[in-house]
Every structure is written in C-alpha cells, then in structure tokens.
Design a protein around this motif. Structure first.
Motif, mmCIF file in Angstrom:
data_model
loop_
_atom_site.group_PDB
_atom_site.id
_atom_site.type_symbol
_atom_site.label_atom_id
_atom_site.label_comp_id
_atom_site.label_asym_id
_atom_site.label_seq_id
_atom_site.Cartn_x
_atom_site.Cartn_y
_atom_site.Cartn_z
ATOM 1 N N GLN A 141 -11.047 -0.712 1.831
ATOM 2 C CA GLN A 141 -10.978 0.675 1.377
ATOM 3 C C GLN A 141 -9.538 1.124 1.188
ATOM 4 O O GLN A 141 -9.231 1.851 0.240
ATOM 5 N N MET A 142 -8.650 0.715 2.076
ATOM 6 C CA MET A 142 -7.251 1.121 1.980
ATOM 7 C C MET A 142 -6.608 0.636 0.687
ATOM 8 O O MET A 142 -5.793 1.342 0.076
ATOM 9 N N TYR A 147 -4.161 -1.075 -5.281
ATOM 10 C CA TYR A 147 -3.646 -2.326 -5.835
ATOM 11 C C TYR A 147 -4.047 -2.466 -7.304
ATOM 12 O O TYR A 147 -5.126 -2.032 -7.713
ATOM 13 N N PRO A 148 -3.189 -3.085 -8.129
ATOM 14 C CA PRO A 148 -3.499 -3.256 -9.555
ATOM 15 C C PRO A 148 -4.826 -3.965 -9.794
ATOM 16 O O PRO A 148 -5.151 -4.939 -9.120
ATOM 17 N N THR A 149 -5.591 -3.479 -10.757
ATOM 18 C CA THR A 149 -6.892 -4.051 -11.095
ATOM 19 C C THR A 149 -6.743 -5.486 -11.593
ATOM 20 O O THR A 149 -5.826 -5.804 -12.356
ATOM 21 N N GLY A 150 -7.634 -6.345 -11.150
ATOM 22 C CA GLY A 150 -7.616 -7.739 -11.587
ATOM 23 C C GLY A 150 -6.786 -8.644 -10.709
ATOM 24 O O GLY A 150 -6.789 -9.864 -10.898
ATOM 25 N N ALA A 158 -0.725 -6.401 2.653
ATOM 26 C CA ALA A 158 -1.780 -5.586 3.249
ATOM 27 C C ALA A 158 -1.438 -5.214 4.687
ATOM 28 O O ALA A 158 -1.607 -4.063 5.102
ATOM 29 N N MET A 159 -0.934 -6.180 5.448
ATOM 30 C CA MET A 159 -0.585 -5.912 6.841
ATOM 31 C C MET A 159 0.596 -4.953 6.945
ATOM 32 O O MET A 159 0.624 -4.068 7.814
ATOM 33 N N ALA A 160 1.588 -5.107 6.081
ATOM 34 C CA ALA A 160 2.754 -4.221 6.113
ATOM 35 C C ALA A 160 2.347 -2.780 5.838
ATOM 36 O O ALA A 160 2.787 -1.845 6.530
ATOM 37 N N LEU A 161 1.500 -2.578 4.833
ATOM 38 C CA LEU A 161 1.049 -1.231 4.484
ATOM 39 C C LEU A 161 0.218 -0.638 5.614
ATOM 40 O O LEU A 161 0.401 0.530 6.000
ATOM 41 N N TRP A 162 -0.675 -1.442 6.169
ATOM 42 C CA TRP A 162 -1.543 -0.965 7.257
ATOM 43 C C TRP A 162 -0.740 -0.603 8.499
ATOM 44 O O TRP A 162 -0.950 0.456 9.100
ATOM 45 N N LEU A 163 0.212 -1.446 8.876
ATOM 46 C CA LEU A 163 1.038 -1.176 10.053
ATOM 47 C C LEU A 163 1.877 0.085 9.862
ATOM 48 O O LEU A 163 2.041 0.878 10.795
ATOM 49 N N ALA A 164 2.399 0.277 8.661
ATOM 50 C CA ALA A 164 3.195 1.472 8.389
ATOM 51 C C ALA A 164 2.347 2.735 8.529
ATOM 52 O O ALA A 164 2.809 3.761 9.049
ATOM 53 N N GLU A 165 1.109 2.659 8.084
ATOM 54 C CA GLU A 165 0.236 3.830 8.158
ATOM 55 C C GLU A 165 -0.225 4.118 9.581
ATOM 56 O O GLU A 165 -0.629 5.245 9.887
#
Length: 289
Positions: A141-142, A147-150, A158-165
């Motif tokens: 879902q995040m 992320y760009p389609t395709g 993914a982990m960097a974005l999740w950890l930052a949030e």
C-alpha cells in the motif's frame, strides 16, 4: 528478534503462519538503535569505514544474498531482509536460506524480515527460515501510488522509505546505494533506478536519511559553490540540457547496435525456445491452470 509487547502485536493472518506487526511495534523494536544502516549488495560498500565510524549500537540491515558483501560471519547487530517473489521469499524457493544465514550465527542476529512490496509477491511462513526468528512486512500500500507504473521497487528503496516514515530516533544511513552495474554484480531493469536515486537524494538533502558517498560526492554541489550568484534552478536546467543531449547521442549509438546485432538476437531467440522451463515458470503455469 527481541520480544514485542503484546499490546502492539497484530494478529496473524488467516493461515496462521505469518508474523505481522503494527507500526508502533516496529518503532518499539527499532528505536533502541542509534543508527540503522541499510547495506546494499554492492561493491561500493566500505565496511572498514562503517565499522570504524559507527558505534556498537548500530543495527545493520542486509538484503537477500549477503555473500555479495560479506566474506565471513558478521559480528554486530544485524537483520536480514528476505525479499518475496511470486513463489514466496526468494531465498526460500531458491533453497538459499542456509547459505545466507550462515553469515549470522551470533547472538546479535535479530532475525529475518520477509518483505513484500507488490501484490504479486507472496510471503513464506516463518518455519521456512531454518529456525530463524522471522517477521513479515507488507509495503504494497505504501508504494502503490508512489512508484512508477510498470516497475517494481528495490528492497533497499522500500526499506529506506518505510524507516524514514517511522520517524525513529536513530539515524538512517544508506551504504553502497549507487545503482551502478559493477564487473561482478548487475542491476535489474525491473527497477526504476533513476527514480529511486532522485527520491533518495532528495530525502538525504531534507535530512530524513544519510547516504554514504551519495549526496556529498555529487559534482553538482561544486557547481553551486563556484557560481553562487546563479539560482539553483538555472544550474539544474543547464545540467538537464546537457544530459538530454548526451542521452540523445547515446540513443543513436544504441540504435546502431540494435541494427548490427539483429541477426545475433534472432539466433538467440530461436534457441531460447528449447531452454527448459524454470521452477518459477512451472509454478506460474500451474497456478494459472
């Protein structure tokens, strides 16, 4: 992995084989570390510098085939992110769990995070990780509208974005995130490396994360210092103009190569028809039928 307070656990999924945690539970688990270091499977990782500059309270996050960066068992707080595919965690269906986990034999190993970033990917049950403690992390879902389609996100992005949030008290450091093909390891075209590098470098400039070698090594920072009276947008537009011209010239050379190698590709495609199907291809055919 350490125990999680019972009031912050989520319930297991219907099949009973998964361990999913709430954001609060993850934050409680990770907040005890002064640094969380995401270690890319890249030759650009400088372990000697990492271990000399960071305290023992740092947590190192490794990904899948860690033998790309580790030559011996790792001594320090560590966790392994096992990326999922359509057949479950990649190291599970490729029977690589033992080969990977032998690098984490000490008491400081905090376990496995089985990561899923796309609806087509499936988790593997905790029992499939050779006795290692495993948690499951679903980031579909995040990343769905981001992320760009395709294309599909890399585990590190993914982990960097999740950890930052999660807004942890510790610092998030990315090591070896160069997105460059090396002589030994390739980068996969299924990911949008350009988008990820832009996103991560903007994150770094905002202070949400740090990148070892990434942002502070940018040659465009020197341009801003050399031309302090030129607005940043003008520098960016000029750089984009030059890059556009170089890309146009490169595409012309690529077109020539495609023309020259047309007969070679035709022969390759002919023989590919006789190549035995992989386990993944057989699995997909069976699931569709």
């Amino acid at each position: 992995m350490e125990l999680i307070p019972s009031d912050t656990r989520t319930t297991a999924t219907e099949d009973g084989g998964l361990n999913l945690l709430t954001p609060e539970a993850w934050k409680a688990l990770l907040s005890r570390y002064s640094h969380i270091v995401l270690v890319a499977n890249s030759e650009a990782v400088d372990f000697e510098r990492l271990r000399s500059e960071l305290p023992e309270t740092a947590l190192y996050v490794f990904f899948n085939n860690v033998y790309k960066v580790l030559g011996e068992p790792f001594a320090g707080h560590a966790v392994l992110v096992a990326r999922s595919g359509v057949m479950g965690a990649n190291i599970v269906h490729r029977r690589e769990v033992g080969d990977v986990l032998r690098f984490f034999a000490g008491d400081d190993f905090r376990g496995v995070i089985n990561l899923r970033v796309s609806p087509e990917e499936n988790f593997s049950e905790e029992s499939r990780f050779n006795g290692a403690k495993a948690r499951h992390l679903d980031l579909t879902q995040m990343l769905g509208d981001l992320y760009p389609t395709g294309k599909i996100a890399t585990s590190g992005f993914a982990m960097a974005l999740w950890l930052a949030e999660l807004q942890l008290p510790g610092k998030i450091l990315l090591a070896g995130f160069s997105a460059k093909r090396s002589e030994k390891w390739k980068v996969f075209d299924v990911h949008d490396w350009t988008f990820e590098q832009i996103f991560l470098r903007l994150f770094a400039r905002m202070g949400s994360i740090s990148m070892m070698g990434g942002v502070d090594a940018s040659p465009y920072s020197a341009l801003a210092k050399r031309f302090p009276d030129v607005p940043p947008i003008e520098i960016a537009m000029t750089a984009a103009e030059v890059l556009s011209e170089r890309l146009h010239n490169a595409n012309g050379q690529i077109d020539r190569l495609m023309s020259v190698t047309k007969s070679i590709r035709a022969i390759e495609n002919f023989f590919r028809r006789f190549k035995p199907k992989t386990r993944k291809e057989r699995f997909l055919e069976k699931s569709r039928g």
